[in-house]
Motif scaffolding. Sequence first.
Motif, PDB file in Angstrom:
ATOM      1  N   PRO A  37     -27.965  13.641  38.519  1.00 38.88           N
ATOM      2  CA  PRO A  37     -26.543  13.623  38.887  1.00 38.88           C
ATOM      3  C   PRO A  37     -25.818  12.375  38.362  1.00 38.88           C
ATOM      4  O   PRO A  37     -24.672  12.466  37.910  1.00 38.88           O
ATOM      5  CB  PRO A  37     -26.570  13.661  40.409  1.00 38.88           C
ATOM      6  CG  PRO A  37     -27.821  14.426  40.718  1.00 38.88           C
ATOM      7  CD  PRO A  37     -28.806  13.935  39.683  1.00 38.88           C
ATOM      8  N   ALA A  38     -26.488  11.233  38.372  1.00 39.11           N
ATOM      9  CA  ALA A  38     -25.863  10.000  37.876  1.00 39.11           C
ATOM     10  C   ALA A  38     -25.572  10.116  36.377  1.00 39.11           C
ATOM     11  O   ALA A  38     -24.503   9.702  35.910  1.00 39.11           O
ATOM     12  CB  ALA A  38     -26.753   8.799  38.161  1.00 39.11           C
ATOM     13  N   TYR A  39     -26.504  10.675  35.619  1.00 38.57           N
ATOM     14  CA  TYR A  39     -26.307  10.858  34.182  1.00 38.57           C
ATOM     15  C   TYR A  39     -25.149  11.820  33.917  1.00 38.57           C
ATOM     16  O   TYR A  39     -24.303  11.569  33.057  1.00 38.57           O
ATOM     17  CB  TYR A  39     -27.595  11.376  33.536  1.00 38.57           C
ATOM     18  CG  TYR A  39     -27.470  11.613  32.053  1.00 38.57           C
ATOM     19  CD1 TYR A  39     -27.537  10.546  31.154  1.00 38.57           C
ATOM     20  CD2 TYR A  39     -27.277  12.895  31.550  1.00 38.57           C
ATOM     21  CE1 TYR A  39     -27.414  10.760  29.792  1.00 38.57           C
ATOM     22  CE2 TYR A  39     -27.149  13.119  30.190  1.00 38.57           C
ATOM     23  CZ  TYR A  39     -27.215  12.051  29.311  1.00 38.57           C
ATOM     24  OH  TYR A  39     -27.079  12.257  27.965  1.00 38.57           O
ATOM     25  N   VAL A  40     -25.113  12.918  34.658  1.00 40.34           N
ATOM     26  CA  VAL A  40     -24.041  13.905  34.496  1.00 40.34           C
ATOM     27  C   VAL A  40     -22.687  13.267  34.810  1.00 40.34           C
ATOM     28  O   VAL A  40     -21.718  13.461  34.079  1.00 40.34           O
ATOM     29  CB  VAL A  40     -24.296  15.148  35.364  1.00 40.34           C
ATOM     30  CG1 VAL A  40     -23.101  16.091  35.352  1.00 40.34           C
ATOM     31  CG2 VAL A  40     -25.552  15.870  34.889  1.00 40.34           C
ATOM     32  N   ALA A  41     -22.627  12.504  35.888  1.00 44.01           N
ATOM     33  CA  ALA A  41     -21.374  11.825  36.252  1.00 44.01           C
ATOM     34  C   ALA A  41     -20.916  10.918  35.119  1.00 44.01           C
ATOM     35  O   ALA A  41     -19.735  10.914  34.748  1.00 44.01           O
ATOM     36  CB  ALA A  41     -21.562  11.029  37.538  1.00 44.01           C
ATOM     37  N   ASP A  42     -21.846  10.163  34.564  1.00 40.20           N
ATOM     38  CA  ASP A  42     -21.514   9.249  33.467  1.00 40.20           C
ATOM     39  C   ASP A  42     -21.049  10.020  32.236  1.00 40.20           C
ATOM     40  O   ASP A  42     -20.040   9.667  31.626  1.00 40.20           O
ATOM     41  CB  ASP A  42     -22.736   8.389  33.131  1.00 40.20           C
ATOM     42  CG  ASP A  42     -22.444   7.391  32.029  1.00 40.20           C
ATOM     43  OD1 ASP A  42     -21.523   6.555  32.212  1.00 40.20           O
ATOM     44  OD2 ASP A  42     -23.118   7.448  30.980  1.00 40.20           O
ATOM     45  N   GLN A  43     -21.764  11.074  31.867  1.00 36.71           N
ATOM     46  CA  GLN A  43     -21.433  11.837  30.671  1.00 36.71           C
ATOM     47  C   GLN A  43     -20.113  12.585  30.800  1.00 36.71           C
ATOM     48  O   GLN A  43     -19.388  12.747  29.811  1.00 36.71           O
ATOM     49  CB  GLN A  43     -22.552  12.824  30.345  1.00 36.71           C
ATOM     50  CG  GLN A  43     -23.840  12.145  29.922  1.00 36.71           C
ATOM     51  CD  GLN A  43     -23.643  11.322  28.658  1.00 36.71           C
ATOM     52  OE1 GLN A  43     -23.222  11.846  27.638  1.00 36.71           O
ATOM     53  NE2 GLN A  43     -23.948  10.040  28.728  1.00 36.71           N
ATOM     54  N   LEU A  44     -19.787  13.049  32.002  1.00 32.25           N
ATOM     55  CA  LEU A  44     -18.553  13.819  32.208  1.00 32.25           C
ATOM     56  C   LEU A  44     -17.388  12.947  32.675  1.00 32.25           C
ATOM     57  O   LEU A  44     -16.296  13.442  32.908  1.00 32.25           O
ATOM     58  CB  LEU A  44     -18.805  14.953  33.199  1.00 32.25           C
ATOM     59  CG  LEU A  44     -19.846  15.985  32.766  1.00 32.25           C
ATOM     60  CD1 LEU A  44     -20.046  17.028  33.862  1.00 32.25           C
ATOM     61  CD2 LEU A  44     -19.449  16.652  31.464  1.00 32.25           C
ATOM     62  N   ASP A  45     -17.659  11.663  32.831  1.00 34.54           N
ATOM     63  CA  ASP A  45     -16.636  10.698  33.255  1.00 34.54           C
ATOM     64  C   ASP A  45     -16.003  11.085  34.591  1.00 34.54           C
ATOM     65  O   ASP A  45     -14.777  11.120  34.733  1.00 34.54           O
ATOM     66  CB  ASP A  45     -15.564  10.534  32.178  1.00 34.54           C
ATOM     67  CG  ASP A  45     -14.726   9.280  32.393  1.00 34.54           C
ATOM     68  OD1 ASP A  45     -15.237   8.306  32.987  1.00 34.54           O
ATOM     69  OD2 ASP A  45     -13.544   9.286  31.983  1.00 34.54           O
ATOM     70  N   VAL A  46     -16.870  11.429  35.544  1.00 35.81           N
ATOM     71  CA  VAL A  46     -16.440  11.707  36.913  1.00 35.81           C
ATOM     72  C   VAL A  46     -17.314  10.869  37.844  1.00 35.81           C
ATOM     73  O   VAL A  46     -18.355  10.343  37.429  1.00 35.81           O
ATOM     74  CB  VAL A  46     -16.544  13.211  37.280  1.00 35.81           C
ATOM     75  CG1 VAL A  46     -15.627  14.044  36.403  1.00 35.81           C
ATOM     76  CG2 VAL A  46     -17.969  13.710  37.176  1.00 35.81           C
ATOM     77  N   SER A  47     -16.906  10.757  39.086  1.00 34.61           N
ATOM     78  CA  SER A  47     -17.693   9.971  40.025  1.00 34.61           C
ATOM     79  C   SER A  47     -18.971  10.707  40.416  1.00 34.61           C
ATOM     80  O   SER A  47     -19.042  11.933  40.346  1.00 34.61           O
ATOM     81  CB  SER A  47     -16.870   9.655  41.278  1.00 34.61           C
ATOM     82  OG  SER A  47     -16.688  10.836  42.042  1.00 34.61           O
ATOM     83  N   LEU A  48     -19.942   9.937  40.844  1.00 38.92           N
ATOM     84  CA  LEU A  48     -21.186  10.529  41.325  1.00 38.92           C
ATOM     85  C   LEU A  48     -20.907  11.398  42.546  1.00 38.92           C
ATOM     86  O   LEU A  48     -21.487  12.470  42.708  1.00 38.92           O
ATOM     87  CB  LEU A  48     -22.196   9.421  41.654  1.00 38.92           C
ATOM     88  CG  LEU A  48     -23.583   9.865  42.099  1.00 38.92           C
ATOM     89  CD1 LEU A  48     -24.234  10.777  41.080  1.00 38.92           C
ATOM     90  CD2 LEU A  48     -24.449   8.634  42.359  1.00 38.92           C
ATOM     91  N   ALA A  49     -19.968  10.956  43.381  1.00 41.46           N
ATOM     92  CA  ALA A  49     -19.580  11.746  44.555  1.00 41.46           C
ATOM     93  C   ALA A  49     -19.029  13.104  44.139  1.00 41.46           C
ATOM     94  O   ALA A  49     -19.308  14.119  44.784  1.00 41.46           O
ATOM     95  CB  ALA A  49     -18.554  10.986  45.384  1.00 41.46           C
ATOM     96  N   ALA A  50     -18.260  13.144  43.051  1.00 38.38           N
ATOM     97  CA  ALA A  50     -17.697  14.411  42.569  1.00 38.38           C
ATOM     98  C   ALA A  50     -18.804  15.352  42.100  1.00 38.38           C
ATOM     99  O   ALA A  50     -18.730  16.558  42.326  1.00 38.38           O
ATOM    100  CB  ALA A  50     -16.701  14.152  41.441  1.00 38.38           C
TER     101      ALA A  50
END
Length: 91
Positions: A37-50
């Motif tokens: 989830p942290a990698y996805v958040a970083d790659q999609l430029d959204v928060s980890l919470a999102a």
Amino acid sequence: MTITRDEDILGGEPRIDGTRVGVRHVAARVIDSGQSPAYVADQLDVSLAAVYEALSYYYDHIKEMRELEQKNEDAFDRVRESSLKPKETIQ
């Protein structure tokens, strides 16, 4: 952050508010591709919470998500079947 829908964005599929990042897109990356989830958040430029909210929505609405996946697959199949096919060679 909330999950929202708008018929003009992603065909009305659930997405992270303020983005064009769909719930199914997040789920595919985390669940199907095994990305963190942290990698996805970083790659999609959204928060980890999102990302976690999108995953929560996915699991809370699993039947709807499966129906959307099937609808998308069916549409893809229709396009593939109607696309131009190469001419057969004459022998």
